[in-house]
Design a protein around this motif. Structure first.
Motif, mmCIF file in Angstrom:
data_model
loop_
_atom_site.group_PDB
_atom_site.id
_atom_site.type_symbol
_atom_site.label_atom_id
_atom_site.label_comp_id
_atom_site.label_asym_id
_atom_site.label_seq_id
_atom_site.Cartn_x
_atom_site.Cartn_y
_atom_site.Cartn_z
ATOM 1 N N LEU A 2 12.136 -10.104 -7.380
ATOM 2 C CA LEU A 2 10.776 -9.686 -7.066
ATOM 3 C C LEU A 2 9.811 -10.004 -8.183
ATOM 4 O O LEU A 2 8.683 -10.430 -7.941
ATOM 5 N N GLY A 3 10.217 -9.755 -9.420
ATOM 6 C CA GLY A 3 9.311 -9.936 -10.542
ATOM 7 C C GLY A 3 8.846 -11.371 -10.726
ATOM 8 O O GLY A 3 7.858 -11.619 -11.409
ATOM 9 N N THR A 4 9.521 -12.317 -10.098
ATOM 10 C CA THR A 4 9.127 -13.712 -10.237
ATOM 11 C C THR A 4 8.129 -14.130 -9.169
ATOM 12 O O THR A 4 7.606 -15.230 -9.212
ATOM 13 N N ARG A 5 7.859 -13.259 -8.207
ATOM 14 C CA ARG A 5 6.944 -13.603 -7.131
ATOM 15 C C ARG A 5 5.669 -12.791 -7.267
ATOM 16 O O ARG A 5 5.686 -11.635 -7.672
ATOM 17 N N ASN A 6 4.558 -13.360 -6.873
ATOM 18 C CA ASN A 6 3.297 -12.629 -6.878
ATOM 19 C C ASN A 6 3.144 -11.921 -5.548
ATOM 20 O O ASN A 6 2.244 -12.204 -4.755
ATOM 21 N N ALA A 7 4.057 -10.962 -5.315
ATOM 22 C CA ALA A 7 4.107 -10.310 -4.010
ATOM 23 C C ALA A 7 3.495 -8.937 -4.020
ATOM 24 O O ALA A 7 3.492 -8.248 -3.021
ATOM 25 N N ASN A 8 2.953 -8.512 -5.152
ATOM 26 C CA ASN A 8 2.430 -7.151 -5.246
ATOM 27 C C ASN A 8 0.980 -7.118 -4.792
ATOM 28 O O ASN A 8 0.049 -7.286 -5.563
ATOM 29 N N SER A 9 0.793 -6.915 -3.480
ATOM 30 C CA SER A 9 -0.536 -6.899 -2.897
ATOM 31 C C SER A 9 -1.061 -5.489 -2.758
ATOM 32 O O SER A 9 -1.879 -5.210 -1.903
ATOM 33 N N SER A 10 -0.596 -4.568 -3.578
ATOM 34 C CA SER A 10 -0.956 -3.164 -3.457
ATOM 35 C C SER A 10 -2.424 -2.959 -3.800
ATOM 36 O O SER A 10 -3.052 -3.741 -4.489
ATOM 37 N N VAL A 11 -2.949 -1.826 -3.293
ATOM 38 C CA VAL A 11 -4.361 -1.518 -3.507
ATOM 39 C C VAL A 11 -4.606 -1.161 -4.965
ATOM 40 O O VAL A 11 -3.718 -0.753 -5.697
ATOM 41 N N GLY A 12 -5.842 -1.358 -5.393
ATOM 42 C CA GLY A 12 -6.261 -0.883 -6.706
ATOM 43 C C GLY A 12 -5.812 -1.722 -7.871
ATOM 44 O O GLY A 12 -5.900 -1.278 -9.014
ATOM 45 N N ALA A 13 -5.348 -2.960 -7.636
ATOM 46 C CA ALA A 13 -4.858 -3.783 -8.754
ATOM 47 C C ALA A 13 -5.948 -4.019 -9.796
ATOM 48 O O ALA A 13 -5.653 -4.190 -10.977
ATOM 49 N N LEU A 102 -7.041 7.565 -4.007
ATOM 50 C CA LEU A 102 -6.689 6.151 -3.884
ATOM 51 C C LEU A 102 -6.186 5.605 -5.211
ATOM 52 O O LEU A 102 -5.226 4.842 -5.262
ATOM 53 N N PHE A 103 -6.817 6.046 -6.307
ATOM 54 C CA PHE A 103 -6.373 5.640 -7.635
ATOM 55 C C PHE A 103 -4.957 6.148 -7.893
ATOM 56 O O PHE A 103 -4.105 5.426 -8.417
ATOM 57 N N ALA A 104 -4.695 7.410 -7.542
ATOM 58 C CA ALA A 104 -3.366 7.985 -7.756
ATOM 59 C C ALA A 104 -2.306 7.214 -6.984
ATOM 60 O O ALA A 104 -1.217 6.938 -7.502
ATOM 61 N N LYS A 105 -2.616 6.849 -5.744
ATOM 62 C CA LYS A 105 -1.664 6.075 -4.946
ATOM 63 C C LYS A 105 -1.406 4.718 -5.586
ATOM 64 O O LYS A 105 -0.262 4.261 -5.676
ATOM 65 N N ALA A 106 -2.489 4.080 -6.042
ATOM 66 C CA ALA A 106 -2.342 2.769 -6.664
ATOM 67 C C ALA A 106 -1.502 2.852 -7.932
ATOM 68 O O ALA A 106 -0.666 1.992 -8.194
ATOM 69 N N LEU A 107 -1.726 3.893 -8.734
ATOM 70 C CA LEU A 107 -0.959 4.052 -9.972
ATOM 71 C C LEU A 107 0.533 4.129 -9.678
ATOM 72 O O LEU A 107 1.349 3.501 -10.369
ATOM 73 N N HIS A 108 0.902 4.875 -8.659
ATOM 74 C CA HIS A 108 2.323 5.055 -8.373
ATOM 75 C C HIS A 108 2.948 3.821 -7.718
ATOM 76 O O HIS A 108 4.169 3.745 -7.582
ATOM 77 N N GLN A 109 2.118 2.875 -7.309
ATOM 78 C CA GLN A 109 2.648 1.584 -6.873
ATOM 79 C C GLN A 109 2.849 0.641 -8.062
ATOM 80 O O GLN A 109 3.724 -0.222 -8.037
ATOM 81 N N HIS A 110 2.036 0.822 -9.093
ATOM 82 C CA HIS A 110 2.106 -0.067 -10.257
ATOM 83 C C HIS A 110 3.055 0.457 -11.338
ATOM 84 O O HIS A 110 3.436 -0.300 -12.226
#
Length: 247
Positions: A2-13, A102-110
């Motif tokens: 996963l870390g080699t792909r730019n697949a992290n399309s999560s909100v709040g990047a 929304l920020f809290a959700k984004a943080l827990h995705q990152h």
């Protein structure tokens, strides 16, 4: 991986693009006793910086505050004073003062957090569903969820456990699944509290190899551990924590 792909399309990047990735500045933190209500200080004036692409190891005796630091980074606790910035954004100000869910959700995705006790993280009927849960909550397309699940199952050697209920796994297998669940989110930062504690040699080798590859792919890892050989194998930068002496 996963870390080699730019697949992290999560909100709040856009909130977390700055470097250093983690800045803790003059952090004070105390726990309140349930019985006496008194403040029991754990951290006083603590500062730490973690750059992107680093592996950092928190070392120190039990009670020094390693887990507290990790909980603050994951926004499970907030400092009494001082500032925590993730990718340049003040976390407490964004979550507590601005009440930005929304920020809290984004943080827990990152930021992925693997607890010392894996049982606190596993609750789905099967290993496959555990790993799929996070990406599904992110709202990713079904095909991407399936791809991520297949990726981490192969990465952690979990194919034979795919349909098994987590409560039927050994301690080492649970730990691998818990880390795999966090990895399926493709976080910028993976935080692990004693990730190899109680693992046999085979499970330890799997975890270490995955973490090394994760960092090699440009991701960031923070671990706490009492195992100095793991620190050496990960080539981690050491941050030593000493317990406070209450006056």
């Amino acid at each position: 991986m996963l870390g080699t792909r730019n697949a992290n399309s999560s909100v709040g990047a856009e909130w977390f693009r700055g470097d250093p990735l983690v800045e803790l500045s003059d952090i004070d933190f105390s726990y309140r006793g349930h019985s006496d209500g008194h403040a029991h200080p754990v951290l006083r004036g603590f500062s730490m910086t973690i750059n992107r692409g680093e592996c950092v190891a928190l070392l120190g005796p039990n009670g020094a505050g390693k887990t507290t630091i990790m909980r603050i980074i994951n926004a499970l606790e907030f400092p009494d004073s001082g500032d925590y910035r993730l990718g340049g954004t003040s976390v407490k100000r964004s979550i507590v003062e601005a009440k930005n869910s929304l920020f809290a959700k984004a943080l827990h995705q990152h930021v992925g957090f693997v607890f010392q006790n894996s049982d606190t993280q596993l609750f789905c009927p099967s290993v496959e569903e555990e790993i799929a849960f996070g990406p599904m909550q992110m709202g990713l397309p079904d095909a991407e969820v399936t791809h991520r699940v297949d990726d981490v199952i192969a990465l952690f050697g979990l194919s034979q456990l795919r349909d098994r209920a987590p409560y039927r796994l050994s301690g080492g297998e649970k730990k691998r699944v818990a880390i795999a669940c966090c990895m399926s989110l493709n976080p910028d930062l993976l935080v692990l509290d004693e990730p190899t504690d109680g693992l046999d040699e085979r499970n330890t080798d799997i975890v270490v190899d995955v973490l090394r590859a994760f960092v090699a792919a440009g991701k960031t890892v923070l671990i706490s551990t009492h195992h100095h050989d793991i620190v050496e194998r990960l080539n981690a930068r050491i941050v030593r924590i000493t317990p406070l002496v209450e006056s």
